[in-house]
Design an enzyme around this catalytic site. Structure first.
Site, PDB file in Angstrom:
ATOM      1  N   THR A  12      21.757-117.485 -19.189  1.00  0.00           N
ATOM      2  CA  THR A  12      22.620-116.869 -20.181  1.00  0.00           C
ATOM      3  C   THR A  12      22.047-115.505 -20.568  1.00  0.00           C
ATOM      4  O   THR A  12      20.838-115.299 -20.551  1.00  0.00           O
ATOM      5  CB  THR A  12      22.774-117.746 -21.422  1.00  0.00           C
ATOM      6  OG1 THR A  12      21.490-117.992 -22.012  1.00  0.00           O
ATOM      7  CG2 THR A  12      23.418-119.080 -21.054  1.00  0.00           C
ATOM      8  N   SER A  16      21.556-108.036 -18.654  1.00  0.00           N
ATOM      9  CA  SER A  16      20.645-106.921 -18.922  1.00  0.00           C
ATOM     10  C   SER A  16      19.269-107.463 -19.263  1.00  0.00           C
ATOM     11  O   SER A  16      19.095-108.671 -19.476  1.00  0.00           O
ATOM     12  CB  SER A  16      21.151-106.038 -20.071  1.00  0.00           C
ATOM     13  OG  SER A  16      21.122-106.739 -21.300  1.00  0.00           O
ATOM     14  N   GLY A  17      18.287-106.571 -19.327  1.00  0.00           N
ATOM     15  CA  GLY A  17      16.960-106.904 -19.829  1.00  0.00           C
ATOM     16  C   GLY A  17      16.286-108.042 -19.097  1.00  0.00           C
ATOM     17  O   GLY A  17      16.288-108.124 -17.868  1.00  0.00           O
ATOM     18  N   SER A 137       9.917-116.360 -28.568  1.00  0.00           N
ATOM     19  CA  SER A 137       9.366-115.044 -28.900  1.00  0.00           C
ATOM     20  C   SER A 137       8.050-115.240 -29.618  1.00  0.00           C
ATOM     21  O   SER A 137       7.838-116.271 -30.278  1.00  0.00           O
ATOM     22  CB  SER A 137      10.327-114.274 -29.821  1.00  0.00           C
ATOM     23  OG  SER A 137       9.704-113.125 -30.381  1.00  0.00           O
ATOM     24  N   TYR A 150      15.558-113.605 -37.544  1.00  0.00           N
ATOM     25  CA  TYR A 150      15.303-113.703 -36.104  1.00  0.00           C
ATOM     26  C   TYR A 150      14.086-114.583 -35.831  1.00  0.00           C
ATOM     27  O   TYR A 150      14.120-115.469 -34.964  1.00  0.00           O
ATOM     28  CB  TYR A 150      15.085-112.305 -35.527  1.00  0.00           C
ATOM     29  CG  TYR A 150      14.702-112.289 -34.065  1.00  0.00           C
ATOM     30  CD1 TYR A 150      15.678-112.345 -33.071  1.00  0.00           C
ATOM     31  CD2 TYR A 150      13.369-112.204 -33.676  1.00  0.00           C
ATOM     32  CE1 TYR A 150      15.328-112.326 -31.730  1.00  0.00           C
ATOM     33  CE2 TYR A 150      13.017-112.183 -32.338  1.00  0.00           C
ATOM     34  CZ  TYR A 150      13.999-112.237 -31.371  1.00  0.00           C
ATOM     35  OH  TYR A 150      13.649-112.221 -30.041  1.00  0.00           O
TER      36      TYR A 150
END
Length: 249
Positions: A12, A16-17, A137, A150
């Site tokens: 998903t 990009s990235g 993260s 976040y």
């Protein structure tokens, strides 16, 4: 034989990235990939960049009907799945006093709700012994200023890697969290408004990284490939930091 030869993967946010870099690497390693993205033009460009063994399915992971369409496409074209990289998500700097309901909902819908239902809806197609990779993260353990919503979503993602490892142990499906540090992606550039602010942000981030530079998306993709492959056959429930040391010292 390539390490992902004959495997079928869903990524998903593959337009990009980190998602795009991982899709490219998975294909190089022998996999067929299905990638998603919200914007059709960017998705089409990503499919063109990858070049082969790829299907793009436009959609938003926070929209369950879009997820249903994604997995219906996978079932129609390939029938089964070996790898899910739940990568889509995003964030923005908002200090505590400025958090709005819209910001909260947008961030949790993409990073938590979207991830939960991506994995849930993949389960009927996933073979026993498959690999699920969750993009977390370093903010899951860091106290980053003005990044609380976040960061909370990524702490939830890390928790899912543990609990879903228990949920799926009878099927020998491995679930791991991959936690990048600061990576040179369009998403990083989008966190601030001007080129000057972008350079200031990058300089600050580099100052916190023992290796003295931002990471490259392909450096995350290489680790995702490891977690997707049999090279990590005895690795499950972990949070694997790929951060140049920035969360480690």
């Amino acid at each position: 034989m390539k390490k992902l030869e004959g495997k079928v993967a869903v990524i998903t946010g593959g337009n990009s990235g980190i998602g795009l870099a991982t899709a490219k690497r998975f294909v190089e390693e022998g996999a067929y990939v299905f990638i998603t993205g919200r914007r059709q033009q960017e998705l089409d460009a990503a499919v063109q960049q990858i070049g082969r063994n790829v299907t793009g399915v436009q959609g938003d992971v926070a929209n369950l009907a879009d997820l249903d369409r994604l997995f219906a496409t996978v079932q129609a074209e390939k029938g089964t799945l070996d790898i899910v990289f739940a990568n889509a998500g995003g964030g923005e700097f908002v200090p505590l006093g400025a958090i709005t309901e819209e910001h909260y909902d947008r961030t949790f819908n993409s990073n938590v709700k979207g991830l939960v239902f991506t994995v849930q809806k993949a389960l009927p197609l996933l073979k026993d012994g498959s690999s699920i990779i969750l993009n977390a993260s370093i903010t899951s353990i860091k106290g980053s200023e003005a990044f609380s919503v976040y960061s909370a979503t990524k702490a939830a993602v890390r928790s899912f890697a543990r609990t879903w490892t228990s949920d799926l142990k009878q099927r020998k499906i491995r679930v791991n969290a991959l936690s990048p540090g600061p990576i040179a992606t369009p998403a990083l550039d989008g966190l601030v408004s001007t080129p000057e602010e972008t350079e200031q942000l990058k300089a600050h981030l580099v100052s916190t990284i023992p290796l003295g530079r931002l990471g490259d998306p392909d450096e995350i993709a290489k680790v995702a490939s490891f977690l997707a492959s049999d090279d990590s056959s005895f690795v499950t429930g972990v949070e694997l930091f790929v951060d140049g040391g920035s969360a480690q010292i």
